[in-house]
Design an enzyme around this catalytic site. Structure first.
Site, PDB file in Angstrom:
ATOM      1  N   TYR A  23     -20.153   2.373 -41.874  1.00 21.51           N
ATOM      2  CA  TYR A  23     -18.985   1.796 -41.218  1.00 21.51           C
ATOM      3  C   TYR A  23     -18.681   2.823 -39.952  1.00 21.51           C
ATOM      4  CZ  TYR A  23     -18.465  -0.922 -45.236  1.00 21.51           C
ATOM      5  OH  TYR A  23     -18.640  -1.866 -46.312  1.00 21.51           O
ATOM      6  N   TYR A 151     -13.202  -6.104 -53.353  1.00 21.13           N
ATOM      7  CA  TYR A 151     -14.168  -5.371 -52.820  1.00 21.13           C
ATOM      8  C   TYR A 151     -15.306  -5.410 -53.817  1.00 21.13           C
ATOM      9  CZ  TYR A 151     -17.846  -2.660 -50.262  1.00 21.13           C
ATOM     10  OH  TYR A 151     -18.987  -2.473 -49.687  1.00 21.13           O
ATOM     11  N   ASP A 252     -17.018  -6.589 -62.283  1.00 22.69           N
ATOM     12  CA  ASP A 252     -17.469  -5.501 -61.465  1.00 22.69           C
ATOM     13  C   ASP A 252     -17.020  -4.260 -61.757  1.00 22.69           C
ATOM     14  OD1 ASP A 252     -18.155  -3.864 -59.590  1.00 22.69           O
ATOM     15  OD2 ASP A 252     -17.734  -4.993 -57.788  1.00 22.69           O
ATOM     16  N   LYS A 281     -22.608   3.062 -59.548  1.00 23.95           N
ATOM     17  CA  LYS A 281     -22.263   4.340 -59.081  1.00 23.95           C
ATOM     18  C   LYS A 281     -22.419   5.615 -60.018  1.00 23.95           C
ATOM     19  CE  LYS A 281     -18.917   2.665 -55.982  1.00 23.95           C
ATOM     20  NZ  LYS A 281     -19.109   3.140 -54.580  1.00 23.95           N
TER      21      LYS A 281
END
Ligand code: PMP
Length: 439
Positions: A23, A151, A252, A281
Protein backbone atom coordinates in the site's frame (compact mmCIF):
# COMPACT_ATOMS: atom_id res chain seq x y z
CA UNK A 1 26.96 -6.97 19.50
CA UNK A 2 26.92 -7.58 15.76
CA UNK A 3 28.95 -5.36 13.49
CA UNK A 4 26.94 -2.59 11.90
CA UNK A 5 26.03 -3.37 8.35
CA UNK A 6 27.00 -0.90 5.66
CA UNK A 7 23.64 -0.32 4.06
CA UNK A 8 24.31 1.44 0.84
CA UNK A 9 22.40 4.72 0.39
CA UNK A 10 22.01 3.94 -3.32
CA UNK A 11 20.07 0.79 -2.40
CA UNK A 12 17.66 2.92 -0.42
CA UNK A 13 17.29 5.28 -3.37
CA UNK A 14 16.48 2.37 -5.65
CA UNK A 15 14.01 1.08 -3.10
CA UNK A 16 12.30 4.45 -2.91
CA UNK A 17 12.15 4.94 -6.68
CA UNK A 18 11.37 1.44 -7.95
CA UNK A 19 9.92 -0.85 -5.33
CA UNK A 20 6.36 -0.96 -4.20
CA UNK A 21 5.94 -1.75 -0.53
CA UNK A 22 2.50 -2.76 0.77
CA UNK A 23 0.00 0.00 0.00
CA UNK A 24 2.55 2.62 -1.02
CA UNK A 25 3.06 5.28 -3.65
CA UNK A 26 6.05 5.36 -5.98
CA UNK A 27 5.71 9.08 -6.50
CA UNK A 28 5.26 10.06 -2.88
CA UNK A 29 6.97 7.24 -0.98
CA UNK A 30 6.84 7.08 2.80
CA UNK A 31 10.04 6.45 4.74
CA UNK A 32 11.10 2.81 4.98
CA UNK A 33 13.51 1.48 7.57
CA UNK A 34 16.25 -0.92 6.41
CA UNK A 35 16.46 -3.99 8.65
CA UNK A 36 19.59 -6.10 8.40
CA UNK A 37 18.89 -8.89 10.88
CA UNK A 38 16.50 -9.97 13.59
CA UNK A 39 16.94 -12.03 16.73
CA UNK A 40 14.46 -12.96 19.44
CA UNK A 41 12.03 -10.03 19.66
CA UNK A 42 14.51 -7.51 18.22
CA UNK A 43 14.83 -6.12 14.72
CA UNK A 44 18.20 -4.58 13.93
CA UNK A 45 18.30 -1.48 11.76
CA UNK A 46 21.15 -0.86 9.35
CA UNK A 47 22.48 1.87 11.65
CA UNK A 48 22.82 -0.69 14.43
CA UNK A 49 19.81 0.44 16.46
CA UNK A 50 17.61 -2.35 17.80
CA UNK A 51 13.83 -2.22 17.87
CA UNK A 52 11.54 -4.36 19.98
CA UNK A 53 9.03 -5.84 17.57
CA UNK A 54 5.42 -5.11 18.49
CA UNK A 55 3.98 -6.45 15.23
CA UNK A 56 5.30 -10.03 14.88
CA UNK A 57 5.74 -9.09 11.22
CA UNK A 58 1.97 -8.86 10.79
CA UNK A 59 0.91 -11.67 13.13
CA UNK A 60 3.43 -14.22 11.88
CA UNK A 61 6.61 -14.34 14.01
CA UNK A 62 5.04 -15.86 17.12
CA UNK A 63 8.34 -17.43 18.29
CA UNK A 64 10.37 -14.32 17.46
CA UNK A 65 13.20 -14.25 14.89
CA UNK A 66 16.20 -16.38 14.08
CA UNK A 67 14.78 -19.30 16.05
CA UNK A 68 17.44 -22.07 16.26
CA UNK A 69 14.89 -24.90 15.95
CA UNK A 70 13.23 -23.34 12.87
CA UNK A 71 16.61 -22.58 11.30
CA UNK A 72 17.61 -26.20 11.76
CA UNK A 73 14.32 -27.50 10.33
CA UNK A 74 14.90 -25.31 7.26
CA UNK A 75 18.51 -26.48 6.84
CA UNK A 76 17.57 -30.16 7.25
CA UNK A 77 14.82 -29.86 4.69
CA UNK A 78 17.02 -27.89 2.25
CA UNK A 79 19.46 -30.77 2.20
CA UNK A 80 16.64 -33.08 1.15
CA UNK A 81 14.68 -30.87 -1.27
CA UNK A 82 13.54 -27.26 -1.28
CA UNK A 83 10.61 -27.87 -3.57
CA UNK A 84 8.93 -30.46 -5.68
CA UNK A 85 5.63 -30.26 -7.53
CA UNK A 86 2.57 -31.55 -5.65
CA UNK A 87 0.74 -32.86 -8.70
CA UNK A 88 1.12 -36.64 -8.69
CA UNK A 89 3.79 -36.41 -5.97
CA UNK A 90 3.59 -36.34 -2.21
CA UNK A 91 6.09 -35.97 0.64
CA UNK A 92 6.38 -36.39 4.38
CA UNK A 93 6.52 -32.70 5.41
CA UNK A 94 3.14 -32.03 3.76
CA UNK A 95 1.54 -35.22 5.08
CA UNK A 96 2.71 -34.59 8.63
CA UNK A 97 1.55 -30.97 8.47
CA UNK A 98 -1.94 -31.89 7.24
CA UNK A 99 -2.20 -34.58 9.93
CA UNK A 100 -1.29 -32.03 12.60
CA UNK A 101 -3.68 -29.38 11.27
CA UNK A 102 -6.54 -31.88 11.19
CA UNK A 103 -5.71 -32.85 14.77
CA UNK A 104 -5.55 -29.37 16.31
CA UNK A 105 -8.32 -27.53 14.43
CA UNK A 106 -11.97 -27.81 15.57
CA UNK A 107 -13.56 -31.22 15.22
CA UNK A 108 -14.34 -32.55 11.78
CA UNK A 109 -12.02 -30.26 9.80
CA UNK A 110 -9.95 -33.04 8.34
CA UNK A 111 -9.57 -32.44 4.60
CA UNK A 112 -6.73 -30.06 3.84
CA UNK A 113 -5.77 -27.92 0.85
CA UNK A 114 -2.30 -26.33 1.12
CA UNK A 115 -2.23 -22.85 -0.36
CA UNK A 116 0.58 -20.38 -0.87
CA UNK A 117 -0.75 -17.33 1.00
CA UNK A 118 -3.65 -16.23 3.13
CA UNK A 119 -5.46 -14.58 0.24
CA UNK A 120 -5.14 -17.71 -1.87
CA UNK A 121 -6.52 -19.84 0.96
CA UNK A 122 -9.55 -17.52 1.01
CA UNK A 123 -10.00 -17.89 -2.76
CA UNK A 124 -9.81 -21.65 -2.25
CA UNK A 125 -12.40 -21.53 0.54
CA UNK A 126 -14.78 -19.50 -1.64
CA UNK A 127 -14.32 -21.86 -4.58
CA UNK A 128 -14.96 -24.85 -2.31
CA UNK A 129 -18.26 -23.29 -1.22
CA UNK A 130 -19.28 -22.58 -4.83
CA UNK A 131 -18.37 -26.08 -6.02
CA UNK A 132 -20.21 -27.56 -3.02
CA UNK A 133 -23.45 -25.75 -3.79
CA UNK A 134 -23.10 -26.45 -7.49
CA UNK A 135 -22.67 -30.16 -6.77
CA UNK A 136 -25.87 -30.08 -4.72
CA UNK A 137 -27.77 -28.72 -7.71
CA UNK A 138 -27.93 -25.25 -6.13
CA UNK A 139 -25.81 -23.26 -8.56
CA UNK A 140 -27.98 -20.19 -7.89
CA UNK A 141 -26.33 -20.10 -4.45
CA UNK A 142 -23.24 -18.37 -5.84
CA UNK A 143 -22.88 -15.24 -3.68
CA UNK A 144 -21.44 -14.74 -0.22
CA UNK A 145 -22.56 -13.12 2.98
CA UNK A 146 -20.06 -11.41 5.19
CA UNK A 147 -19.66 -8.74 7.87
CA UNK A 148 -18.98 -5.08 7.19
CA UNK A 149 -15.50 -3.88 8.14
CA UNK A 150 -14.06 -7.30 7.37
CA UNK A 151 -10.78 -8.04 5.65
CA UNK A 152 -9.91 -11.25 3.82
CA UNK A 153 -7.00 -10.41 1.53
CA UNK A 154 -6.05 -8.59 -1.64
CA UNK A 155 -6.82 -11.03 -4.45
CA UNK A 156 -10.01 -10.51 -6.41
CA UNK A 157 -12.34 -12.96 -4.71
CA UNK A 158 -11.01 -12.04 -1.28
CA UNK A 159 -11.33 -8.31 -2.06
CA UNK A 160 -14.97 -8.80 -2.97
CA UNK A 161 -15.78 -9.83 0.61
CA UNK A 162 -13.72 -7.07 2.25
CA UNK A 163 -15.62 -4.04 3.49
CA UNK A 164 -17.11 -2.43 0.37
CA UNK A 165 -16.91 1.16 1.57
CA UNK A 166 -14.52 1.80 4.43
CA UNK A 167 -12.14 -0.95 3.31
CA UNK A 168 -9.09 -0.66 1.14
CA UNK A 169 -10.75 -1.92 -2.02
CA UNK A 170 -13.76 0.31 -2.70
CA UNK A 171 -11.98 1.63 -5.79
CA UNK A 172 -12.52 -1.75 -7.42
CA UNK A 173 -16.18 -1.99 -6.54
CA UNK A 174 -17.45 -1.88 -10.13
CA UNK A 175 -15.08 -4.67 -11.09
CA UNK A 176 -15.82 -6.95 -8.16
CA UNK A 177 -18.78 -9.30 -7.80
CA UNK A 178 -21.44 -7.98 -5.41
CA UNK A 179 -22.07 -9.83 -2.18
CA UNK A 180 -24.26 -9.36 0.90
CA UNK A 181 -22.97 -7.48 3.94
CA UNK A 182 -24.43 -7.55 7.44
CA UNK A 183 -23.63 -4.77 9.89
CA UNK A 184 -20.62 -5.13 12.10
CA UNK A 185 -21.63 -6.57 15.50
CA UNK A 186 -21.72 -3.65 17.91
CA UNK A 187 -21.32 -5.68 21.08
CA UNK A 188 -17.84 -6.18 22.41
CA UNK A 189 -16.14 -9.48 23.10
CA UNK A 190 -17.13 -9.46 26.80
CA UNK A 191 -20.78 -8.57 26.10
CA UNK A 192 -23.70 -10.84 25.31
CA UNK A 193 -26.61 -10.49 22.94
CA UNK A 194 -30.19 -11.19 23.80
CA UNK A 195 -31.87 -13.37 21.18
CA UNK A 196 -34.19 -10.58 20.02
CA UNK A 197 -31.26 -8.23 19.36
CA UNK A 198 -30.10 -10.54 16.59
CA UNK A 199 -33.52 -10.90 14.96
CA UNK A 200 -32.47 -8.62 12.08
CA UNK A 201 -29.94 -11.28 11.06
CA UNK A 202 -32.79 -13.77 10.68
CA UNK A 203 -34.56 -11.42 8.33
CA UNK A 204 -31.34 -10.85 6.38
CA UNK A 205 -30.87 -14.58 5.87
CA UNK A 206 -34.54 -15.07 4.94
CA UNK A 207 -34.14 -12.45 2.20
CA UNK A 208 -30.76 -13.46 0.79
CA UNK A 209 -29.74 -16.99 1.76
CA UNK A 210 -31.21 -18.56 -1.38
CA UNK A 211 -28.53 -16.70 -3.36
CA UNK A 212 -25.62 -17.42 -1.01
CA UNK A 213 -23.18 -20.32 -0.89
CA UNK A 214 -21.55 -19.40 2.40
CA UNK A 215 -21.01 -16.84 5.12
CA UNK A 216 -17.37 -15.82 5.39
CA UNK A 217 -16.10 -14.04 8.49
CA UNK A 218 -13.11 -13.38 10.69
CA UNK A 219 -14.11 -15.08 13.93
CA UNK A 220 -14.18 -12.77 16.99
CA UNK A 221 -11.40 -10.43 15.79
CA UNK A 222 -11.87 -8.24 12.75
CA UNK A 223 -8.29 -7.38 11.87
CA UNK A 224 -7.24 -5.05 9.06
CA UNK A 225 -10.84 -3.75 8.80
CA UNK A 226 -10.62 -2.06 12.22
CA UNK A 227 -9.18 -4.33 14.93
CA UNK A 228 -12.60 -4.93 16.48
CA UNK A 229 -13.30 -7.77 18.94
CA UNK A 230 -16.95 -8.85 18.88
CA UNK A 231 -19.27 -10.95 20.98
CA UNK A 232 -19.07 -14.74 20.56
CA UNK A 233 -22.92 -14.76 20.62
CA UNK A 234 -22.91 -13.19 17.18
CA UNK A 235 -20.73 -15.97 15.79
CA UNK A 236 -22.98 -18.61 17.34
CA UNK A 237 -26.02 -16.99 15.75
CA UNK A 238 -24.39 -16.94 12.31
CA UNK A 239 -23.49 -20.64 12.69
CA UNK A 240 -27.12 -21.46 13.50
CA UNK A 241 -28.49 -19.42 10.60
CA UNK A 242 -26.04 -20.99 8.13
CA UNK A 243 -27.30 -24.43 9.18
CA UNK A 244 -30.92 -23.39 8.84
CA UNK A 245 -30.38 -21.93 5.36
CA UNK A 246 -28.06 -24.55 3.86
CA UNK A 247 -25.09 -22.20 3.74
CA UNK A 248 -21.55 -23.09 4.67
CA UNK A 249 -19.66 -21.14 7.32
CA UNK A 250 -16.13 -20.11 6.35
CA UNK A 251 -13.92 -18.97 9.24
CA UNK A 252 -10.92 -16.91 8.18
CA UNK A 253 -8.49 -17.67 11.04
CA UNK A 254 -5.52 -16.34 9.10
CA UNK A 255 -4.78 -13.63 11.66
CA UNK A 256 -6.41 -15.19 14.72
CA UNK A 257 -5.14 -18.77 14.41
CA UNK A 258 -2.42 -20.43 16.50
CA UNK A 259 -3.17 -18.94 19.88
CA UNK A 260 -3.20 -15.20 19.25
CA UNK A 261 -6.60 -14.57 20.89
CA UNK A 262 -6.06 -16.85 23.90
CA UNK A 263 -7.58 -19.91 22.21
CA UNK A 264 -5.75 -21.98 19.65
CA UNK A 265 -8.41 -20.85 17.15
CA UNK A 266 -10.77 -17.91 17.74
CA UNK A 267 -13.87 -19.98 16.82
CA UNK A 268 -13.34 -21.83 20.10
CA UNK A 269 -14.41 -18.70 22.02
CA UNK A 270 -17.91 -19.38 20.68
CA UNK A 271 -17.67 -23.18 20.63
CA UNK A 272 -18.35 -23.03 16.90
CA UNK A 273 -16.95 -25.33 14.22
CA UNK A 274 -16.95 -23.82 10.75
CA UNK A 275 -17.43 -25.92 7.61
CA UNK A 276 -14.33 -24.41 6.04
CA UNK A 277 -11.42 -22.77 7.81
CA UNK A 278 -8.45 -20.79 6.48
CA UNK A 279 -5.16 -20.58 8.35
CA UNK A 280 -1.92 -18.86 7.36
CA UNK A 281 0.34 -16.15 8.79
CA UNK A 282 1.75 -17.78 12.00
CA UNK A 283 1.61 -21.26 10.44
CA UNK A 284 5.36 -21.21 9.67
CA UNK A 285 6.26 -18.97 12.61
CA UNK A 286 6.78 -16.17 10.10
CA UNK A 287 9.52 -17.96 8.13
CA UNK A 288 7.80 -18.75 4.84
CA UNK A 289 4.58 -18.00 3.08
CA UNK A 290 2.15 -20.88 3.53
CA UNK A 291 -1.55 -21.22 4.26
CA UNK A 292 -4.15 -23.96 4.37
CA UNK A 293 -7.87 -24.35 3.84
CA UNK A 294 -9.51 -27.13 5.84
CA UNK A 295 -12.95 -28.59 5.39
CA UNK A 296 -15.17 -31.43 6.52
CA UNK A 297 -15.73 -34.87 5.06
CA UNK A 298 -19.22 -34.12 3.75
CA UNK A 299 -18.12 -30.92 1.99
CA UNK A 300 -15.17 -32.67 0.33
CA UNK A 301 -17.34 -35.63 -0.63
CA UNK A 302 -20.04 -33.44 -2.15
CA UNK A 303 -17.47 -31.44 -4.16
CA UNK A 304 -15.83 -34.60 -5.49
CA UNK A 305 -19.17 -36.17 -6.42
CA UNK A 306 -20.09 -33.05 -8.38
CA UNK A 307 -19.81 -32.27 -12.06
CA UNK A 308 -16.07 -31.47 -12.02
CA UNK A 309 -15.27 -34.56 -9.96
CA UNK A 310 -12.24 -32.77 -8.55
CA UNK A 311 -11.53 -29.61 -6.62
CA UNK A 312 -10.49 -27.02 -9.21
CA UNK A 313 -7.34 -25.44 -7.85
CA UNK A 314 -3.62 -26.31 -7.88
CA UNK A 315 -0.94 -23.67 -7.37
CA UNK A 316 2.64 -24.26 -8.59
CA UNK A 317 4.12 -24.02 -5.12
CA UNK A 318 1.38 -26.04 -3.44
CA UNK A 319 2.67 -27.97 -0.42
CA UNK A 320 6.17 -26.51 -0.71
CA UNK A 321 8.29 -28.97 1.35
CA UNK A 322 10.52 -26.29 2.85
CA UNK A 323 7.55 -24.30 4.12
CA UNK A 324 5.81 -27.47 5.38
CA UNK A 325 8.92 -28.66 7.26
CA UNK A 326 9.23 -25.29 8.98
CA UNK A 327 5.49 -25.23 9.75
CA UNK A 328 5.78 -28.68 11.36
CA UNK A 329 8.57 -27.45 13.62
CA UNK A 330 6.76 -24.20 14.37
CA UNK A 331 3.61 -26.08 15.44
CA UNK A 332 5.69 -28.42 17.58
CA UNK A 333 7.35 -25.42 19.25
CA UNK A 334 4.00 -23.72 19.78
CA UNK A 335 2.24 -26.71 21.25
CA UNK A 336 5.15 -27.52 23.59
CA UNK A 337 5.80 -23.95 24.63
CA UNK A 338 3.09 -23.32 27.21
CA UNK A 339 1.68 -20.82 24.70
CA UNK A 340 -1.54 -20.31 26.63
CA UNK A 341 0.24 -19.13 29.79
CA UNK A 342 2.42 -16.85 27.66
CA UNK A 343 -0.55 -15.33 25.82
CA UNK A 344 -2.49 -14.93 29.08
CA UNK A 345 0.50 -13.19 30.70
CA UNK A 346 0.77 -10.82 27.73
CA UNK A 347 -2.98 -10.18 27.93
CA UNK A 348 -2.79 -9.33 31.64
CA UNK A 349 0.11 -6.95 31.10
CA UNK A 350 -1.49 -5.29 28.07
CA UNK A 351 -4.68 -4.72 30.08
CA UNK A 352 -2.74 -3.29 33.01
CA UNK A 353 -0.60 -0.98 30.89
CA UNK A 354 -2.88 0.02 28.01
CA UNK A 355 -6.34 0.34 29.56
CA UNK A 356 -5.39 3.44 31.66
CA UNK A 357 -4.56 5.16 28.36
CA UNK A 358 -8.30 5.15 27.58
CA UNK A 359 -8.65 8.19 29.84
CA UNK A 360 -6.67 10.37 27.48
CA UNK A 361 -8.58 13.01 25.54
CA UNK A 362 -7.27 11.88 22.16
CA UNK A 363 -8.18 8.20 22.71
CA UNK A 364 -11.55 6.79 21.66
CA UNK A 365 -11.19 3.23 22.91
CA UNK A 366 -8.69 0.68 24.21
CA UNK A 367 -9.22 -3.06 23.83
CA UNK A 368 -7.18 -6.12 24.60
CA UNK A 369 -7.76 -9.75 23.70
CA UNK A 370 -5.12 -12.43 24.13
CA UNK A 371 -1.82 -11.12 22.82
CA UNK A 372 -3.44 -8.24 20.90
CA UNK A 373 -3.61 -4.69 22.21
CA UNK A 374 -5.44 -1.91 20.39
CA UNK A 375 -5.59 1.83 21.06
CA UNK A 376 -8.17 3.51 18.87
CA UNK A 377 -7.57 7.24 18.53
CA UNK A 378 -10.26 9.82 17.85
CA UNK A 379 -8.35 11.19 14.84
CA UNK A 380 -6.37 9.51 12.04
CA UNK A 381 -2.70 9.02 12.87
CA UNK A 382 0.16 10.57 10.91
CA UNK A 383 1.82 7.19 10.26
CA UNK A 384 5.34 8.35 9.20
CA UNK A 385 5.47 10.67 12.19
CA UNK A 386 4.26 7.96 14.56
CA UNK A 387 6.70 5.44 13.13
CA UNK A 388 9.60 7.84 13.58
CA UNK A 389 8.50 8.45 17.15
CA UNK A 390 8.32 4.73 17.91
CA UNK A 391 11.68 4.02 16.29
CA UNK A 392 13.25 6.71 18.46
CA UNK A 393 11.73 4.93 21.47
CA UNK A 394 13.28 1.64 20.30
CA UNK A 395 10.09 -0.17 19.29
CA UNK A 396 8.55 -1.25 16.00
CA UNK A 397 4.86 -0.39 15.79
CA UNK A 398 3.06 0.41 12.55
CA UNK A 399 -0.30 2.09 13.09
CA UNK A 400 -2.98 2.35 10.44
CA UNK A 401 -5.87 4.79 10.11
CA UNK A 402 -6.69 5.79 13.71
CA UNK A 403 -5.39 2.56 15.23
CA UNK A 404 -2.23 1.85 17.17
CA UNK A 405 -2.11 -1.87 17.70
CA UNK A 406 0.40 -4.44 18.83
CA UNK A 407 0.58 -8.22 18.69
CA UNK A 408 4.09 -9.07 19.86
CA UNK A 409 5.86 -12.44 19.55
CA UNK A 410 4.68 -14.75 22.33
CA UNK A 411 8.25 -14.92 23.68
CA UNK A 412 8.35 -11.23 24.59
CA UNK A 413 9.29 -10.66 28.24
CA UNK A 414 7.71 -8.26 30.70
CA UNK A 415 10.40 -5.59 30.35
CA UNK A 416 10.33 -5.47 26.55
CA UNK A 417 6.55 -5.45 26.49
CA UNK A 418 6.58 -2.62 29.01
CA UNK A 419 8.93 -0.63 26.77
CA UNK A 420 6.45 -1.15 23.93
CA UNK A 421 3.36 -0.05 25.86
CA UNK A 422 5.31 2.85 27.40
CA UNK A 423 6.18 4.04 23.90
CA UNK A 424 2.46 4.01 23.05
CA UNK A 425 1.66 5.99 26.22
CA UNK A 426 4.36 8.55 25.37
CA UNK A 427 2.99 8.87 21.84
CA UNK A 428 -0.51 9.49 23.20
CA UNK A 429 0.81 12.09 25.64
CA UNK A 430 2.70 13.84 22.85
CA UNK A 431 -0.33 13.83 20.54
CA UNK A 432 -2.44 15.08 23.43
CA UNK A 433 0.01 17.95 23.97
CA UNK A 434 -0.15 18.62 20.22
CA UNK A 435 -3.94 18.85 20.48
CA UNK A 436 -3.49 21.42 23.21
CA UNK A 437 -0.98 23.29 21.04
CA UNK A 438 1.84 22.71 23.53
CA UNK A 439 4.13 20.55 21.39
N1 PMP B 1 -7.43 -12.80 5.97
C1 PMP B 1 -7.09 -12.10 7.05
C2 PMP B 1 -8.00 -12.09 8.26
C3 PMP B 1 -5.89 -11.39 7.07
O1 PMP B 1 -5.56 -10.67 8.16
C4 PMP B 1 -5.05 -11.43 5.94
C5 PMP B 1 -3.73 -10.68 5.88
N2 PMP B 1 -3.68 -9.48 6.50
C6 PMP B 1 -5.44 -12.19 4.83
C7 PMP B 1 -6.64 -12.85 4.88
C8 PMP B 1 -4.59 -12.26 3.60
O2 PMP B 1 -3.43 -12.99 3.83
P1 PMP B 1 -2.15 -12.78 2.90
O3 PMP B 1 -1.66 -11.39 3.14
O4 PMP B 1 -1.18 -13.84 3.41
O5 PMP B 1 -2.56 -13.03 1.50
Amino acid sequence: MQKESSFNESLLHFDRDHIWHPYTSLTNPLPTYPIVSAQGVRLRLANGKELIDGMSSWWTAIHGYNVPELNLAAKDQLEKMAHVMFGGITHEPAIRLCQKLAEITPNGLEKVFLADSGSVSVEVAMKMAIQYQHAKGQSQKNKFMTIRNGYHGDTTGAMSVCDPEGGMHHLFSEFLPKHFFVDQPKKRFEESYEEKELANLEQFFRLNADKCAAFILEPIVQGAGGMWFYSPDFLQKIRKLCDEHDMLLIADEIATGFGRTGKLFACEHAGVTPDIMCVGKALTGGYMTLAATLTKQHVAETICNGEAGVFMHGPTFMGNPLACAIANKSLELLLNSGWLERVKAIERQLKKELIPIANSLSVKDVRVLGAIGVVEMKEPIDVPKAQKFFVEKGVWIRPFRNLIYIMPPYIIDEKDLNQTTSAISSFIISSHLCLLGMY
